[in-house]
Design an enzyme around this catalytic site. Structure first.
Site, PDB file in Angstrom:
ATOM      1  CG  HIS A 178      -2.095  -0.811   1.240  1.00 54.73           C
ATOM      2  ND1 HIS A 178      -3.076  -0.988   1.911  1.00 54.73           N
ATOM      3  CD2 HIS A 178      -2.243  -2.186   0.206  1.00 54.73           C
ATOM      4  CE1 HIS A 178      -3.810  -2.171   1.448  1.00 54.73           C
ATOM      5  NE2 HIS A 178      -3.296  -2.800   0.494  1.00 54.73           N
TER       6      HIS A 178
ATOM      7  CD  GLU B 103      -2.198   4.210   2.895  1.00 50.99           C
ATOM      8  OE1 GLU B 103      -3.380   4.445   3.502  1.00 50.99           O
ATOM      9  OE2 GLU B 103      -1.842   3.547   2.150  1.00 50.99           O
TER      10      GLU B 103
ATOM     11  CB  CYS C  50      -6.762  -0.428   4.860  1.00 52.54           C
ATOM     12  SG  CYS C  50      -4.888  -1.032   4.555  1.00 52.54           S
TER      13      CYS C  50
ATOM     14  CB  CYS D 151      -2.022   1.288   6.177  1.00 50.32           C
ATOM     15  SG  CYS D 151      -1.501   0.699   4.555  1.00 50.32           S
TER      16      CYS D 151
END
Length: 353
Positions: free
Chosen positions: A264, A266, A291, A294
């Site tokens: 992801h 992040e 999410c 993360c």
């Protein structure tokens, strides 16, 4: 502040200039050197622009008329805190000079061609001239906008603010302009939130994930620490080339995550920065709410605040974790970009050209 207005025939730029002068304290600036390239067999610029009418209504004299754009800029640079407006933007060279200054805002104005034709007809009739038929007006309009030498579309395409003026009266137009607040100084320079969210959105354009483009920026003391976007790990085939089977199967959000190979945005930003560089006070900007996976990593490395623009499927769950970890979470909605419709709010039939 200097606002430059450009647009098609009878789009409404001069009505907007009049509003800025009469209602918001702007002053009109003009260039002596008008457009040297006229539309063949078409209306001349004095008829199209009505600058003399604006000058007459505003009560401004010849001291605000300049021989060159450089002379105009020299004048405004010494008075940039005051409010100025011009409609004399004819070519790319003039626009390039204006755009170099941080106090300049280019605003384009457009309207439906049928409405602009009706406005033009009304203007002709008021001046006791024979109005053109729609076909002839469309030919003039096409040359005015798209001719390779005089086309205004090459200028309007570079506008920082683009207005669509479908108003049928000055009352409607003025009400919409008041709500829009063109003179807001934040239009000239983005806030820190705008700036970093735009960087996050730019990072997202590098994403190769087949499911969703996400970008992230981590900052501390208004300095960028790291950026990231989602996609497959280093040396793994890109997601958009089949590298992640889960994403390429098109599974719904939140399902099959254990089989997803994409890192992801992040996570990439956190990995790039590392805990030692993040420290207390760091802010994470992301164009999508993090999410759960993360979120727990964000809490672990000591991020102080998370700012996002778009919602995700598990915002409430992520918010609960961040709250428990003492991490502030807030949503930031950037100012509207792209085409802005000036809403119809009135009933009268005054000319809005």
């Amino acid at each position: 502040m200097l606002i430059g207005l450009c647009g098609g025939i009878c789009a409404g730029k001069h009505a907007i200039a009049e509003y800025l002068i009469q209602e918001q304290g702007f002053q009109l600036l003009e260039l002596v050197n008008k457009n040297p390239l006229q539309i063949s067999d078409g209306p001349d610029d004095d008829f199209l622009l009505q600058a003399s009418d604006i000058r007459r209504k505003s009560g401004h004299g010849s001291d605000l008329v300049f021989e060159t754009v450089d002379a105009l800029l020299e004048f405004v640079t010494k008075r940039w805190r005051e409010r100025w407006v011009t409609t004399d933007i004819w070519d790319g060279a003039t626009l390039d000079r204006l755009l170099q200054r941080p106090f300049f805002l280019l605003v384009s104005v457009d309207a439906p061609v049928s409405l602009r034709w009706q406005r033009f007809r009304d203007r002709c009739l008021r001046r006791q001239l024979d109005p053109p038929d729609l076909e002839k007006f469309v030919l003039w309009n096409d040359r005015h906008l798209y001719d390779k030498d005089i086309g205004r579309a090459y200028l309007t395409d570079r506008a920082q603010v683009r207005l669509f003026n479908s108003s049928s009266s000055l009352g409607e137009l003025h009400a919409a302009l008041k709500a829009l607040d063109l003179a807001n100084p934040q239009r000239l320079r983005p806030t820190w939130d705008q700036y970093f969210m735009q960087l996050a959105s730019l990072a997202a354009q590098r994403s190769n994930c087949m499911k969703r483009r996400v970008g992230c920026v981590i900052v501390r003391d208004h300095r960028v620490i790291s950026t990231g976007y989602n996609g497959t790990p280093r040396n793994i085939r890109n997601c958009n080339e089949g590298g992640c089977p889960r994403c390429n199967r098109g599974e719904g959000g939140g399902s099959g995550l254990s089989m997803c190979l994409c890192i992801h945005a992040e996570e990439n930003a956190l990995l790039e920065a590392g805990r030692e560089r993040i420290r207390e006070g760091a802010i994470l900007y992301c164009n999508t709410c993090p999410c759960l996976t993360c979120t727990v990593k964000i809490a672990q490395v000591g991020i102080s605040e998370v700012v996002y623009s778009q919602s995700y499927t598990m915002d409430k769950e992520s918010a609960a974790i961040l709250e428990a970890a003492g991490v502030r979470l807030r949503q930031f909605s950037p100012p509207q970009n792209g085409l802005i419709y000036l809403q119809s709010l009135g009933d009268s039939n005054e000319d809005t050209t």
